[in-house]
Scaffold this motif. Structure first.
Motif, PDB file in Angstrom:
ATOM      1  N   MET A 101      19.064  21.422  32.149  1.00  0.00           N
ATOM      2  CA  MET A 101      19.710  20.667  31.119  1.00  0.00           C
ATOM      3  C   MET A 101      19.703  21.392  29.775  1.00  0.00           C
ATOM      4  SD  MET A 101      21.023  17.614  31.351  1.00  0.00           S
ATOM      5  CE  MET A 101      21.063  16.047  30.678  1.00  0.00           C
ATOM      6  N   PRO A 102      18.580  21.949  29.324  1.00  0.00           N
ATOM      7  CA  PRO A 102      18.594  22.661  28.065  1.00  0.00           C
ATOM      8  C   PRO A 102      19.563  23.839  28.101  1.00  0.00           C
ATOM      9  CG  PRO A 102      16.355  22.601  28.968  1.00  0.00           C
ATOM     10  CD  PRO A 102      17.252  21.917  29.924  1.00  0.00           C
ATOM     11  N   ASP A 103      19.771  24.407  29.267  1.00  0.00           N
ATOM     12  CA  ASP A 103      20.671  25.539  29.398  1.00  0.00           C
ATOM     13  C   ASP A 103      22.111  25.134  29.076  1.00  0.00           C
ATOM     14  OD1 ASP A 103      20.815  28.196  29.771  1.00  0.00           O
ATOM     15  OD2 ASP A 103      21.186  28.086  31.919  1.00  0.00           O
ATOM     16  N   ASN A 104      22.510  23.945  29.505  1.00  0.00           N
ATOM     17  CA  ASN A 104      23.858  23.446  29.248  1.00  0.00           C
ATOM     18  C   ASN A 104      24.104  23.206  27.766  1.00  0.00           C
ATOM     19  OD1 ASN A 104      25.570  23.349  31.351  1.00  0.00           O
ATOM     20  ND2 ASN A 104      25.028  21.290  32.032  1.00  0.00           N
ATOM     21  N   SER A 105      23.131  22.638  27.058  1.00  0.00           N
ATOM     22  CA  SER A 105      23.316  22.369  25.640  1.00  0.00           C
ATOM     23  C   SER A 105      23.402  23.678  24.846  1.00  0.00           C
ATOM     24  CB  SER A 105      22.203  21.473  25.102  1.00  0.00           C
ATOM     25  OG  SER A 105      20.966  22.148  25.157  1.00  0.00           O
ATOM     26  N   GLU A 106      22.651  24.676  25.278  1.00  0.00           N
ATOM     27  CA  GLU A 106      22.732  25.990  24.626  1.00  0.00           C
ATOM     28  C   GLU A 106      24.114  26.609  24.818  1.00  0.00           C
ATOM     29  OE1 GLU A 106      20.563  27.903  22.785  1.00  0.00           O
ATOM     30  OE2 GLU A 106      19.343  26.090  22.679  1.00  0.00           O
ATOM     31  N   ASP A 107      24.663  26.477  26.032  1.00  0.00           N
ATOM     32  CA  ASP A 107      26.008  27.013  26.284  1.00  0.00           C
ATOM     33  C   ASP A 107      27.047  26.267  25.451  1.00  0.00           C
ATOM     34  OD1 ASP A 107      25.034  28.843  28.044  1.00  0.00           O
ATOM     35  OD2 ASP A 107      25.466  27.653  29.845  1.00  0.00           O
ATOM     36  N   GLY A 108      26.877  24.959  25.322  1.00  0.00           N
ATOM     37  CA  GLY A 108      27.807  24.159  24.527  1.00  0.00           C
ATOM     38  C   GLY A 108      27.754  24.545  23.054  1.00  0.00           C
ATOM     39  N   LEU A 109      26.543  24.778  22.564  1.00  0.00           N
ATOM     40  CA  LEU A 109      26.395  25.192  21.169  1.00  0.00           C
ATOM     41  C   LEU A 109      27.007  26.566  20.921  1.00  0.00           C
ATOM     42  CD1 LEU A 109      22.797  23.983  20.267  1.00  0.00           C
ATOM     43  CD2 LEU A 109      24.961  23.124  19.392  1.00  0.00           C
ATOM     44  N   GLU A 110      26.795  27.476  21.843  1.00  0.00           N
ATOM     45  CA  GLU A 110      27.372  28.820  21.716  1.00  0.00           C
ATOM     46  C   GLU A 110      28.897  28.764  21.719  1.00  0.00           C
ATOM     47  OE1 GLU A 110      26.205  31.895  21.057  1.00  0.00           O
ATOM     48  OE2 GLU A 110      24.334  30.816  20.655  1.00  0.00           O
ATOM     49  N   GLU A 111      29.439  27.923  22.620  1.00  0.00           N
ATOM     50  CA  GLU A 111      30.894  27.787  22.688  1.00  0.00           C
ATOM     51  C   GLU A 111      31.439  27.214  21.376  1.00  0.00           C
ATOM     52  OE1 GLU A 111      34.744  27.865  23.811  1.00  0.00           O
ATOM     53  OE2 GLU A 111      33.071  28.788  24.851  1.00  0.00           O
ATOM     54  N   ARG A 112      30.790  26.180  20.844  1.00  0.00           N
ATOM     55  CA  ARG A 112      31.224  25.579  19.582  1.00  0.00           C
ATOM     56  C   ARG A 112      31.096  26.580  18.429  1.00  0.00           C
ATOM     57  NH1 ARG A 112      28.065  20.147  19.023  1.00  0.00           N
ATOM     58  NH2 ARG A 112      28.996  20.245  16.950  1.00  0.00           N
ATOM     59  N   ARG A 113      30.015  27.369  18.429  1.00  0.00           N
ATOM     60  CA  ARG A 113      29.818  28.371  17.377  1.00  0.00           C
ATOM     61  C   ARG A 113      30.910  29.435  17.444  1.00  0.00           C
ATOM     62  NH1 ARG A 113      24.435  30.696  18.102  1.00  0.00           N
ATOM     63  NH2 ARG A 113      23.704  28.680  17.372  1.00  0.00           N
ATOM     64  N   ARG A 129      34.001  29.050  18.705  1.00  0.00           N
ATOM     65  CA  ARG A 129      35.257  28.440  18.270  1.00  0.00           C
ATOM     66  C   ARG A 129      35.291  28.288  16.746  1.00  0.00           C
ATOM     67  NH1 ARG A 129      35.501  23.522  22.319  1.00  0.00           N
ATOM     68  NH2 ARG A 129      33.868  23.008  20.856  1.00  0.00           N
ATOM     69  N   LEU A 130      34.156  27.892  16.166  1.00  0.00           N
ATOM     70  CA  LEU A 130      34.068  27.745  14.719  1.00  0.00           C
ATOM     71  C   LEU A 130      34.262  29.099  14.025  1.00  0.00           C
ATOM     72  CD1 LEU A 130      33.508  25.948  12.279  1.00  0.00           C
ATOM     73  CD2 LEU A 130      31.080  26.417  12.585  1.00  0.00           C
ATOM     74  N   GLY A 131      33.639  30.150  14.559  1.00  0.00           N
ATOM     75  CA  GLY A 131      33.808  31.495  14.000  1.00  0.00           C
ATOM     76  C   GLY A 131      35.249  31.957  14.060  1.00  0.00           C
ATOM     77  N   ALA A 132      35.928  31.665  15.179  1.00  0.00           N
ATOM     78  CA  ALA A 132      37.329  32.066  15.325  1.00  0.00           C
ATOM     79  C   ALA A 132      38.211  31.303  14.336  1.00  0.00           C
ATOM     80  CB  ALA A 132      37.799  31.827  16.752  1.00  0.00           C
ATOM     81  N   SER A 133      37.969  30.001  14.200  1.00  0.00           N
ATOM     82  CA  SER A 133      38.799  29.232  13.261  1.00  0.00           C
ATOM     83  C   SER A 133      38.516  29.641  11.812  1.00  0.00           C
ATOM     84  CB  SER A 133      38.582  27.728  13.449  1.00  0.00           C
ATOM     85  OG  SER A 133      37.276  27.358  13.085  1.00  0.00           O
ATOM     86  N   LEU A 134      37.265  29.951  11.477  1.00  0.00           N
ATOM     87  CA  LEU A 134      36.949  30.442  10.133  1.00  0.00           C
ATOM     88  C   LEU A 134      37.613  31.787   9.871  1.00  0.00           C
ATOM     89  CD1 LEU A 134      33.197  29.498   9.611  1.00  0.00           C
ATOM     90  CD2 LEU A 134      35.176  28.602   8.406  1.00  0.00           C
ATOM     91  N   GLY A 135      37.661  32.645  10.894  1.00  0.00           N
ATOM     92  CA  GLY A 135      38.337  33.939  10.747  1.00  0.00           C
ATOM     93  C   GLY A 135      39.819  33.768  10.457  1.00  0.00           C
ATOM     94  N   ARG A 136      40.469  32.811  11.155  1.00  0.00           N
ATOM     95  CA  ARG A 136      41.891  32.550  10.899  1.00  0.00           C
ATOM     96  C   ARG A 136      42.095  32.011   9.487  1.00  0.00           C
ATOM     97  NH1 ARG A 136      41.625  30.652  16.224  1.00  0.00           N
ATOM     98  NH2 ARG A 136      41.405  28.507  15.492  1.00  0.00           N
ATOM     99  N   ILE A 137      41.216  31.116   9.054  1.00  0.00           N
ATOM    100  CA  ILE A 137      41.340  30.536   7.716  1.00  0.00           C
ATOM    101  C   ILE A 137      41.150  31.608   6.647  1.00  0.00           C
ATOM    102  CG2 ILE A 137      40.241  28.967   6.085  1.00  0.00           C
ATOM    103  CD1 ILE A 137      39.736  27.085   8.460  1.00  0.00           C
ATOM    104  N   ARG A 138      40.175  32.480   6.863  1.00  0.00           N
ATOM    105  CA  ARG A 138      39.954  33.566   5.899  1.00  0.00           C
ATOM    106  C   ARG A 138      41.141  34.514   5.852  1.00  0.00           C
ATOM    107  NH1 ARG A 138      33.864  34.243   7.753  1.00  0.00           N
ATOM    108  NH2 ARG A 138      32.914  32.731   6.331  1.00  0.00           N
ATOM    109  N   ALA A 139      41.726  34.822   6.994  1.00  0.00           N
ATOM    110  CA  ALA A 139      42.900  35.695   7.030  1.00  0.00           C
ATOM    111  C   ALA A 139      44.070  35.041   6.291  1.00  0.00           C
ATOM    112  CB  ALA A 139      43.290  36.011   8.466  1.00  0.00           C
ATOM    113  N   ASP A 140      44.233  33.725   6.491  1.00  0.00           N
ATOM    114  CA  ASP A 140      45.289  33.015   5.767  1.00  0.00           C
ATOM    115  C   ASP A 140      45.029  33.032   4.263  1.00  0.00           C
ATOM    116  OD1 ASP A 140      46.559  32.464   8.137  1.00  0.00           O
ATOM    117  OD2 ASP A 140      45.795  30.396   8.289  1.00  0.00           O
ATOM    118  N   ASP A 141      43.766  32.898   3.863  1.00  0.00           N
ATOM    119  CA  ASP A 141      43.428  32.949   2.440  1.00  0.00           C
ATOM    120  C   ASP A 141      43.751  34.310   1.839  1.00  0.00           C
ATOM    121  OD1 ASP A 141      42.594  30.345   2.397  1.00  0.00           O
ATOM    122  OD2 ASP A 141      40.445  30.797   2.480  1.00  0.00           O
ATOM    123  N   VAL A 142      43.477  35.378   2.578  1.00  0.00           N
ATOM    124  CA  VAL A 142      43.772  36.727   2.092  1.00  0.00           C
ATOM    125  C   VAL A 142      45.283  36.908   1.942  1.00  0.00           C
ATOM    126  CG1 VAL A 142      43.709  39.164   2.734  1.00  0.00           C
ATOM    127  CG2 VAL A 142      41.650  37.770   2.945  1.00  0.00           C
TER     128      VAL A 142
END
Length: 121
Positions: A1-13, A15-28
């Motif tokens: 069970m702890p393994d699944n939550s770690e995978d979920g957190l990594e996946e969310r992190r 996705r968040l990094g990718a969306s932040l990268g797109r937002i930063r590129a748009d800002d530039v």
């Protein structure tokens, strides 16, 4: 069970990094577009300033020439002379504003004197 939550957190992190990268590129991109627009506005303002200085010098020359002709009865010579004088003054104003011609001769340095011991070179 702890393994699944770690995978979920990594996946969310990830996705968040990718969306932040797109937002930063748009800002530039937006900052570059704003800088280009600002440069364009400055160029337009400078063009308006130069053209108004040129045209106003010609209008003043024509006005002075027409007044001189009316007062002295020398039609059309005063108008022609002052029109040409206004045109030359307008060209000189534009050249000074663009920096092609210095506005004034600079004053000599404090300690420098000419052969007559005056403050000139």
């Amino acid at each position: 069970m702890p393994d699944n939550s770690e995978d979920g957190l990594e996946e969310r992190r990830r996705r968040l990094g990718a969306s932040l990268g797109r937002i930063r590129a748009d800002d530039v991109k937006e900052a570059k577009a704003e800088a280009s627009a600002e440069e364009s506005r400055k160029g337009f303002a400078n063009a308006m300033k130069l053209s108004s200085e040129f045209i106003s010098a010609i209008i003043v020359g024509v006005g002075l020439g027409w007044t001189m002709d009316w007062y002295f009865g020398s039609t059309p010579w005063g108008l022609i002379f002052f029109l040409l004088l206004g045109f030359c003054a307008g060209v000189l104003n534009v050249l000074r504003a663009t920096g092609a011609v210095p506005t004034r001769l600079s004053a000599p340095p404090e300690g420098k004197k000419d052969e007559n011991n005056r403050g000139g070179v």
